[in-house]
Structure formats: C-alpha cells, structure tokens
Motif scaffolding. Sequence first.
Motif, short mmCIF file in Angstrom:
data_model
loop_
_atom_site.label_atom_id
_atom_site.label_comp_id
_atom_site.label_asym_id
_atom_site.label_seq_id
_atom_site.Cartn_x
_atom_site.Cartn_y
_atom_site.Cartn_z
N UNK A 30 0.84 -1.20 0.00
CA UNK A 30 0.00 0.00 0.00
C UNK A 30 0.87 1.25 0.00
N UNK A 57 -2.72 0.31 -3.88
CA UNK A 57 -2.84 -0.83 -2.97
C UNK A 57 -2.94 -2.03 -3.89
N UNK A 78 -6.09 -2.61 -6.15
CA UNK A 78 -7.17 -2.60 -5.16
C UNK A 78 -7.70 -1.19 -4.91
N UNK A 79 -6.83 -0.19 -5.00
CA UNK A 79 -7.26 1.17 -4.65
C UNK A 79 -8.14 1.74 -5.75
N UNK B 74 -5.17 -4.47 6.53
CA UNK B 74 -5.74 -4.26 5.20
C UNK B 74 -6.98 -5.13 5.13
N UNK B 76 -10.40 -5.96 2.71
CA UNK B 76 -10.97 -5.77 1.38
C UNK B 76 -12.39 -6.31 1.35
N UNK B 96 -13.50 -0.98 -2.97
CA UNK B 96 -12.99 -2.28 -2.65
C UNK B 96 -12.26 -2.32 -1.30
N UNK B 97 -11.52 -1.25 -1.00
CA UNK B 97 -10.74 -1.23 0.24
C UNK B 97 -11.59 -0.73 1.39
N UNK B 100 -6.98 0.23 5.15
CA UNK B 100 -5.59 0.17 4.71
C UNK B 100 -4.89 1.17 5.60
N UNK B 179 -12.46 5.80 0.49
CA UNK B 179 -12.18 5.54 -0.93
C UNK B 179 -12.34 6.75 -1.84
#
Lengths: 387, 387, 387
Positions: A30, A57, A78-79, B74, B76, B96-97, B100, B179
Amino acid sequence: QEITETKFGKGMLNLVAKDSSWSVKFAPRIQFRAMSQWDHDGDSYGKPEQNFLIRRARLKFDGFAYSPKLKYKIELGLSNRDISGANQFTGNAPRYILDAVIMWNFYENFELWAGQTKLPGNVERVVSSANLQLIDRSLLNSRFNIDRDLGIQIRHHANLSESFIIREKFALSQGEGRNIVSGNLGGHQYTGRIEVLPFGEFEGGGDYVQSDLKREKTPKLMLAATYDYNDDAVKTRSNLGSYMFTSTGLYKTDITTIFVDAMFKYDGLSIMAEYANRDADAPIAVEENGLPAMDAEGNPTGDVVLTGNAFNFQAGYLFKNNYEVAGRFTNLSFDPITGSDNSEQYTLGASKYIVGHKLKVQTDINYTSRGGEPDNIEFRIGFDLHF
Amino acid sequence: QEITETKFGKGMLNLVAKDSSWSVKFAPRIQFRAMSQWDHDGDSYGKPEQNFLIRRARLKFDGFAYSPKLKYKIELGLSNRDISGANQFTGNAPRYILDAVIMWNFYENFELWAGQTKLPGNVERVVSSANLQLIDRSLLNSRFNIDRDLGIQIRHHANLSESFIIREKFALSQGEGRNIVSGNLGGHQYTGRIEVLPFGEFEGGGDYVQSDLKREKTPKLMLAATYDYNDDAVKTRSNLGSYMFTSTGLYKTDITTIFVDAMFKYDGLSIMAEYANRDADAPIAVEENGLPAMDAEGNPTGDVVLTGNAFNFQAGYLFKNNYEVAGRFTNLSFDPITGSDNSEQYTLGASKYIVGHKLKVQTDINYTSRGGEPDNIEFRIGFDLHF
Amino acid sequence: QEITETKFGKGMLNLVAKDSSWSVKFAPRIQFRAMSQWDHDGDSYGKPEQNFLIRRARLKFDGFAYSPKLKYKIELGLSNRDISGANQFTGNAPRYILDAVIMWNFYENFELWAGQTKLPGNVERVVSSANLQLIDRSLLNSRFNIDRDLGIQIRHHANLSESFIIREKFALSQGEGRNIVSGNLGGHQYTGRIEVLPFGEFEGGGDYVQSDLKREKTPKLMLAATYDYNDDAVKTRSNLGSYMFTSTGLYKTDITTIFVDAMFKYDGLSIMAEYANRDADAPIAVEENGLPAMDAEGNPTGDVVLTGNAFNFQAGYLFKNNYEVAGRFTNLSFDPITGSDNSEQYTLGASKYIVGHKLKVQTDINYTSRGGEPDNIEFRIGFDLHF
C-alpha cells in the motif's frame, strides 16, 4: 501462529516446491499520502487544498510454474485510483488486473511473453511504482508513456563482451491499453526497444529500480531507445488517453512514440534521463468527409492527438544512513495544434528507506509552471508498505 | 497437502517471521442470509418479500511489519453490498478497500495511525461486523455512525490505577468517507473519543466484541463519549449520506455528531447502550443567495442534514451450550426540518456460536414502526464463516 | 524462500490443520487467448478482426471448516469479462464473487448447500471453465444455461448396486442470477436434477471434467436430466439475459428450462451430448393491459423470452502424448416469436495438456451459420495457467 523463514520485504508467501515444479512470491503493498496544493491564480498563490489518498494498494503474485523456464506474474489493483477507468470497452467494469502474463524462456536467451503487462517503453514507466525515489512519476511519464497492453512480446539479451550487454525487446499489442474486452479497434501496436549496458549488469536489477540502494561499486549505465508505432490508433495518447469519437465511429490515425532514456548509478548516486516524442499522421480528429470530428449532438469534439516532446532529468544521492535527497526537472513541449500549454516542473524530494523500498517514508515539493506562468506548488508526504 | 498448526478461526495464514521482522494473519470471511419482510400498508401486513443475500464477503490481512511496534491492517470487501457506492468522487470505481492503515506505537502508550480505517465513533460501529450478536447493526448506527475515513489518528491509553483504564483517541480526517480519490471538499473532520474502563480490560478485547463469549468472571464496563466536528461538511450524514449539491457546486455546513455509549459484560451477560446526536450549523441546503438548493434543472434538491438523536439498547445472555438470546430496542427522533419520520424498532434474536463468532448461525425478528404506525416485520436467518 | 511439498497444480496453499479443524486449497488461475474472426457479409468473408483477451482470471478457495462435513468454496473473478454485468440490481457494483457457498453433509448421503453457486443445470455449465477440452463452452450453453444463483440446495446420492449410482439435486433460488443485492423480484426458481451413473464413479470426478485425462479403464457414463421452473421470471433467459421492463415495472412470466445430457469416457475417448429446451408461459413481454411492453419513452421494448431448443454434441480423443483432438457440433432452434435466427456451429480443436488442465495450450477453429447462411469463421489460440 507458525514460524516462517521469510524476512520482511520478501513476500507474505515465498515458496518453492520441493519438486521444483513451481514457486510463488505473494505480496500486498500500500501507498498512502497526504498532499497540499497551492494554485496560482495569475496574481498569487491561493489557500491550499489538502487531501489524503490511498494512491496504490496491490496484490502481486510472481514466480515460475511447471518449470523455472516458465515464469508468471499476476498483479491486481485494489485502490480506487488503481482500478478506475471503466468504460464500454472494459465491459463497464473496473480495471482490476494490472499484469497477467507468462514469460517463457523457450530458447537460450530468448523469452516469449503472452498476456497483459507493461510494454517496453520508457524506463521510468517500467520501474515499478513501488521502487520510485520521488513520491510519484514525472509529467513526461504521465503524458507520454505507453503503459500496459494485451499481446505478446519477444525478448532477447546477449553479452557482447564480458561486461557489454545488449537487450532487444519487441511487442505486438492490441494498442488500446489494458483490460479491454471489446476486441481490437483500429490496428495493432508495434513496440521495439533496445538497451545497452556497457559496464555490466546493475546489482539486483537496479537498472529498473530508482535510487542506488545497492551502492554500485563501479559505475553502471543503461542506454536505451524505444520506437513505438500504433497503427490506426483511436486514442489521444496512442494506447492511453481518451477515445477519439466521430459521429460515425472512431477516428483513426497512426501514432508514433519515441523514447530515449538512460539510467546511471554509482556509489549511492543515481541519475535518470529521458526524452520522449509523439507524432501522428493526422493528429486532428476529423469526420470521414474531413470536417472536424463531431459528437452525436453535432458539437465538435476538439479531439487531437497529444503530439510534442518532453525531457525529464532526475538525480538522487543516498547517504550512509539511508536518507536520500533527489531532484527532478521536467519539461513538456506540445505541438501548437494540440492547444495544450507547455509546462515545466521542478521537484525536490527526500526519502528515508527504512527497509529499502519495502518500508519507506517520502516527501517532496513540486513547483510547476504552465505556459511560462506559475501554476501551482505541491507538497506531498507519504509512506510505502510492501511485504 | 501440508499440515498447519493453525486452528480453525485463527486465520488461513497465521505466520510470524523467525527474525520477528513481520507477521500476518490472513483470513477470508462470508456472511450469507435469507430474509422475509412483511410490509404494513396502513391496514394490515402484506405478503412477504423474500430474498437471499451475500451480505458481506471479505479478505483481511493484519499483523506487524518491520517491528512489532508497527502494525498494519488491510481489509478488502468482495460482496456487492461491500463494494457498492461508486460515484465521481471515488473515480467511478467500486469501493474495494475497507481498511488500509498502519498503526505505529511511536512512544510509550501512544500510537499514530495513518491511512483509511474506522473513525473512533460509536462502539457499535467499531465492533467488527464479524462480531455481532444480532444479524446486523441497529438503526441508530445506520443513521448516525461516522464510519471510515482517510487521515491520521493519535491514540493513547493510561492505567490510572491497577484496574482503572482511560483511553483517548483523536482523528483528523478528510471528512467525506472512504475511498475518495478526488481530494478534500469542504473542510476537515475532527473526532475525539474518550473511553473509561473502571474495572479493567475486557478479556480478549471484549469491549469491542458483542456477546460475552469469554464469560467475564468479574463485571467489566466501558463508558465512552465521542465528539465529532465536520467542518464545512458536504454530505447529509457528516461523512456519510448523499452529497448536497447546489446549482453551483456543493452546499457546505458544519456538522457535529456526538455519541455516548457503554459496554458491559459479566458471566455471559452483555449489555450495550448508545446515545447519538447530530446537529448542523445550517442543516437545510441552500444556494449562495439563500434560496433552497437546486439541481442543474432548477428543481429543489430538498437536501437537509439528518439532524436528530437516537437511542439504542441491547442485551444478550449466553447459555452454557453457546446458544444466546439477545434483544434490542432502538429509537430514532429526527428534527422536524429533516422531514424524516421518527422510528422505533424491537429486535429479538438467537445465536448458536459453533466456534465463537467464527462459525455461527443467527436468526432474529424485527418489528419496526415509523411515525407511530406499524411499518414492517422482518425475519432473518444466516450464518457467518470466518477463517 | 521456503520449501513446500505441494506440487504444481495442487494449489498455492494446500493446507490441513493438525487438529483437522479446517483445510484450504487456494489457487489463482488465468486464461489468455488470441482470436481472429472473419465475418461473412452475404457474399464473402471479410478481413479478420483480431484481438487479445484475458478471458478469465480467478482466485479460488475451497476446503472444509470446523469439520470435514462442512465444506466451503469461495471463487472470485478478476478479469473484466468475469466481473462485468453491474446494474441497479447488483448495487451498480461489479460482480466479483462467483461462488460463496457452504456445503454441509448433515446426514448420511445428504448435503445442504447455502450461498451463491452454480445451479444443478446442464453438465457443460457445471464443468469448471478451467476443465474444458475446447477453448470455450458451446452456443447451447451460452443461450440456455441457468448459471449461478443465490439460495439453498439439497443434494443426495445413493449406490443402488455396487456400481450403479444415482444422484438427486434440488435447488431453491432467488431466480435472477448471481450477485443480486436488491432482493427477489418475481417468484423463486426451483431446479431439480437427477443423475444416473450405471457403470460407477468416474476417476477423479471426471463426470464433471472434460477430456479423459484419467484414461478410464472401463467405460463410464453419466446420464442426467434437469428440470428448472422459474416462477414469475423477469429476465429473458430465466435467471440470465436482460430484465424485461415495462412502463410500470417488470414483466413476469413462468419460464421452464429442461436439460438432458450425457458424459461418456473410456480409454482416452470422451463424449458429451446435451439437449436443452426453454419454454415460457407467455414469452412476449406485455403491459398490464396486454399491449406490447414499452419503455419510459413509450417505445416498444421488443423483449421476449428466448424460447426454443438446442442440441450439442462433442467428442475428443486424448493421445498418449497428451495431445487431444476434439470436435463439436451445436444446433440452436429458437421459436419463431423470438425473432432470433437459428444457428449451427462446427468446432474443431486441439489441446496439449502439459500438466493436465492446469497448464495447457489450446486452439480451435469454428464455423458458424445463422439462418442457414454462413455467418463467421473464428480461429482461437490460448493457454490456461492454474495453480
């Protein structure tokens, strides 16, 4: 809780099969940062805009499968910054896969790659975003790079003398970037790159890692050039940028992108220099009858290929205590028909490499001008955590 | 197939490096449920609506990196309920996150957190959705909680006597939720929380786990209060809810959210009580000229900050056979200007904890009224599987 | 780097807990391919369209939890083709989860399944896309299969004699496909399937794997039939296809889908045959007043349930060197009211199974006709990498 021999920074899984039939290194990473930006309104700098961002990420799997001659890499974003970019050509779905590629050493020094991965473009682009010595890549890269694509590559390297190495890379690609599901539009993209390392290999693949963390004992240099031809390209920056729609479909023109770049390292000093140039056969998007391209409502789109050239130079020095200072100068000169302002950027950064690129804190300050006038000043601070 | 020492519920990977340079617990989890709802039409309850849902499906990585003083998490989301909420401020990409974040114990009892994670809001929100004693959280939580955000936190704890513990948590956040990639809008969000544990620590972090699975031998109590100030907030529920657009941009007002909550556990009995209050400087969204906020077509948006207060009380008793019965009462009172109906909800639930919260079957029945009239009855049954 | 006993193709993680409280096999896989298609314009075949595609990229977790009697499977899609299909009923979020299901052997030969997974439909659909002997499934499957759904299943099997096996599968589902978060529309879907294996079990679950990689020493056969009833279905292909909107909501009609299929294997020879039929109570979408269904602008939608029937036959022979040749013939006959052209397809393919289905290279060529006229010729080549 079980004990693993794997050290921090070597992956969460780092396995090789007893029968040597496969291996894997699996690692998440990340990047988080805080940014403050002061925009210049022509008279003075205004109040800062401040924000926090998970910039990247990712999950990465790499290793070999069946035989050490068949390597693979799967990298997932992922981000929200990693996966944005959904449109009708990506199935209106986020662009989750960055890399999904196999690399087959089918004969001597030859490798065949198949799948989606980075094209052999400018060195700065091919350096992983995990291995940067400033908080992010340069404006040259953001405006001129040729990123990832779907297709095949042939790679070869040869030792011309004990230390003189030459590498040739060729890619045949779909030409519209990554994660496309709608098939090929326009023609294919052809990329060739040649790299010369007159003083031998860099330690630990350091030609594609920024900062001289290995403190090269003798000077190491990579000189390279890329020629990229995107036949009947449909996007404003070759396989990146926006699609050039017309009232009847897509505007197509041949786009050529050239990079000349160098990486040098010696005893903590690292220098990277890049030149980029983009040209197009007929950069201004037009209808079949030659009039300016229009959208469905009959308004001109104003789409034009972002032609021009750019220069980027950066250097860093790594102190014994693993602090580094680095500076960067970038110049962008667009062709007048693009209507884009030329731009210059000066960056001064500092990094503390706690565990190399795997755990680091970085900060930088950027001064940017556009069309010869001050544009903004940006201050950034962030960290990387990479297993 | 290889043998692992890790037991069910302790992660799919549960590793610590031999050189103590890192650790990881990696675990997937899923929540599936079936629901039946009978809506009241003013005269009687109608036919049930029935549906099946994967409510949550997640991957979580946590542990430490480089040093036990530097922890990370982390998490998800995988299910469509977890990742929905894409808009222009999230790069039009799914969210998605969930977490983090790194947590650095930089000095004695102080920790610095940086990244995206839950704010120190009401206890019910901070309890993981994996550790609930009813099928889902209360209406207080869904209307008043302050969820996750991007930014930094400072946390401290102290033992004032052998058993009297006090914890202070402070967060500086972007203030528009998780996000976000478009930078900060309006001002920042400031959150402070203080927690008092007069009878010592709960077993196994039980102050943030519902149900007294540890069967506390002596009474344990956490009393806490949160004060949250979102400067120039642009969303109807502080950093949650919908954006309050005007014809020229976004409406901004200062929003204050307060929580007072308690968690008590003793010998299988668990009690949680929460009070929430939200207030805004000028709750009704208006144009710069003071007229009601309008959308691009000139229609009034009707946006108003969801001000009001709420109370939630729940209690459960865990029998020796790991069956639990739990009840909940929730009352929502909105300010009249919000135009939202007050609401009450009564919930009665039962759980069988096969392997604690890691493998459980739960069911509950909910009676909800709105504006003093019956609204609906809902029956739910589901399971949690959590490695 | 640590040593693992797991061989290539047996998962990246393949663990069982020492106390037998859980197990997991975790494996990623990718499918990449290049395709060329020549469309027929009525007179002749035109220039080929060529494209590259990451067709599938997935992560799969399966094993047991708490007890070997409680199995689970979680499969996630990563490629843009895997996750596309977002709409208002999926929370406008990508459809990331393929399977999230637990399978509980609660009594003797009975299993209860709960979650999201494939329905007990045609054999070709239930065979994993990782285990195909041609590059992709047939047109019968793409037009008639009943895919995945949310709900519960009961499964049972019995040995009627030493080698005569019968299996019964029943599913109760929501009836609108996978990843729905908006609850049930219309009624539920009911699926029953019965399978007969007169000559005993296939080696290694080969009844649901294409190609006779196990080279069955004695002939093995599975004969099966599925009856599926979707009460008040709202989509054109039962739980797949597009939603049938009307000016006031959704058009609902009962849809019945029937499959009869067979799988045969002996000494390298594999044969699969399938028949499919779909019928609907009132296939043409209409308004409540009986006029053709209209969209919000008052234009007829033209929505109609895709009724008709189809036949698919394919056979392959695996040579000693693990090369296989396979052929397929597919015929689609739609009811005239659907307005869809009948279609035939001939496929000839070759595979090299380097490590069974885990590492293979496949190619095929397809000739397709529509309405009795040539439609297109397609050539495909690709690989599977499956840990």
